[in-house]
Enzyme design. Structure first.
Site, PDB file in Angstrom:
ATOM      1  N   GLU A   1      69.400  16.829  20.150  1.00 18.96           N
ATOM      2  CA  GLU A   1      69.662  15.858  19.084  1.00 18.96           C
ATOM      3  C   GLU A   1      71.162  15.655  18.879  1.00 18.96           C
ATOM      4  O   GLU A   1      71.612  14.538  18.614  1.00 18.96           O
ATOM      5  CB  GLU A   1      68.972  16.314  17.792  1.00 18.96           C
ATOM      6  CG  GLU A   1      67.452  16.154  17.906  1.00 18.96           C
ATOM      7  CD  GLU A   1      66.694  16.776  16.749  1.00 18.96           C
ATOM      8  OE1 GLU A   1      65.980  16.027  16.037  1.00 18.96           O
ATOM      9  OE2 GLU A   1      66.789  17.999  16.546  1.00 18.96           O
TER      10      GLU A   1
ATOM     11  N   GLU B   1      60.097  21.266  19.142  1.00 21.66           N
ATOM     12  CA  GLU B   1      59.863  21.719  17.766  1.00 21.66           C
ATOM     13  C   GLU B   1      58.395  21.817  17.375  1.00 21.66           C
ATOM     14  O   GLU B   1      58.037  22.608  16.503  1.00 21.66           O
ATOM     15  CB  GLU B   1      60.569  20.784  16.771  1.00 21.66           C
ATOM     16  CG  GLU B   1      62.071  20.927  16.734  1.00 21.66           C
ATOM     17  CD  GLU B   1      62.794  20.065  17.740  1.00 21.66           C
ATOM     18  OE1 GLU B   1      64.013  19.930  17.634  1.00 21.66           O
ATOM     19  OE2 GLU B   1      62.128  19.520  18.648  1.00 21.66           O
TER      20      GLU B   1
END
Length: 306
Positions: A122, A142
């Site tokens: 990210e 995640e």
């Protein structure tokens, strides 16, 4: 060279070359995980680079051949138990990554070797270009923790690789390597580890000179299907998810947040993502998966990340 953060904690280092490129290095062994110290230090390094007249462009990388294994999952337990204060809503995703790095008036390039997983990817996606090695691993795992990407991944990955592939990567938690990432559009070039930093430096200066595109991935639209087609893809993913994991809610939350960005725009969806991440972090599913993943990360991989 200057260091941001305590030597005993995760930190970043900034070094400005004669070419005017500031190289910001994430330092938090063994996998340069993104502790809260590292994220604060990253913002401080960026602020310094943006304020300095001798800095024209920025390269972000990780120490010792690892970009970043992601947000340090050892912090999750403390947040879940109330021992560690959770950052204020939107601070990392919006203030640090979107408003400081992506919106910077100086271009930045991520130089990726080793791991770029979870929050690590990210961070790379908010840079204006990404250069990787062939063996680099890029992914958003995640969902294995009962969570969704919380630093903008639900919005930027679809805009870089397309909706179908981004759903596959997030829902299966599978990483891709450098060459596939290049084919997908997740990275802009693949070079050897020896060439990585110098290539990224030149690329950053080329962006500044407009010889290479200056891309804010949050606002890319060329990989996103029409609304009708996008909804078909999302609904198919929902149906598959309900069939394969009927008792899990967080994959459906992930799909909903992706759709939110397509329907109402990516910036409002970032805050929805942050809110959902915080809610899921305190969920029973995440609390059950977290100890299993922490044990697995230490025993199998010898490190802790995601």
């Amino acid at each position: 060279m200057s260091e941001m953060g305590s030597k005993n904690k995760g930190r970043t280092m900034i070094e400005v070359g004669a070419d005017g490129v500031a190289v910001i290095t994430i330092v938090n062994p063994p996998v340069n995980s993104l502790s809260l110290d590292v994220l604060q230090s990253l913002k401080e390094s960026y602020d310094e680079a943006l304020q300095r007249d001798d800095v024209k462009a920025i390269v972000v990388t990780g120490a010792k051949g690892k970009f970043s294994g992601g947000f340090d999952i050892s912090a999750f337990g403390g947040i879940q138990e109330g021992k560690v204060q959770q950052p204020k809503s939107g601070y990392i995703s919006v203030e640090v990554l979107t408003d400081t790095i992506e919106a910077a008036r100086k271009p930045s390039v991520a130089a990726i070797d080793g791991l770029a997983l979870g929050g690590g990817l990210e961070v790379a996606m908010v840079c204006h270009a990404r250069i990787s090695t062939p063996t680099a691993q890029l992914g958003l795992p995640e969902l294995q923790l009962g969570l969704i990407p919380g630093f903008g991944g639900t919005q930027r990955l679809p805009r870089l690789v397309g909706l179908a592939k981004s759903l596959e990567m997030m829902l299966t938690s599978k990483a891709v390597k450098g060459e596939e990432a290049l084919q997908l559009g997740l990275v802009d070039a693949v070079v050897s580890s020896q060439e990585l930093i110098n290539t990224a430096r030149r690329w950053a200066l080329d962006i500044l000179a407009r010889r290479k595109p200056w891309v804010a991935s949050l606002y890319k639209t060329d990989k996103i299907e029409s609304l009708g087609e996008a909804r078909q893809i999302l609904n198919f993913a929902r149906a598959q998810t309900r069939r394969r994991a009927p008792n899990l809610k967080h994959p459906l939350v992930c799909i909903d947040i992706i759709e939110e960005g397509i329907v109402n725009g990516p910036k409002p969806a970032l805050m929805k993502e942050v809110e959902a991440f915080g809610r899921l972090l305190k969920s029973d599913t995440s609390k059950k998966l977290y100890p299993h993943l922490l044990c697995s990360a230490w025993n199998i991989k010898g490190s802790r990340y995601y």
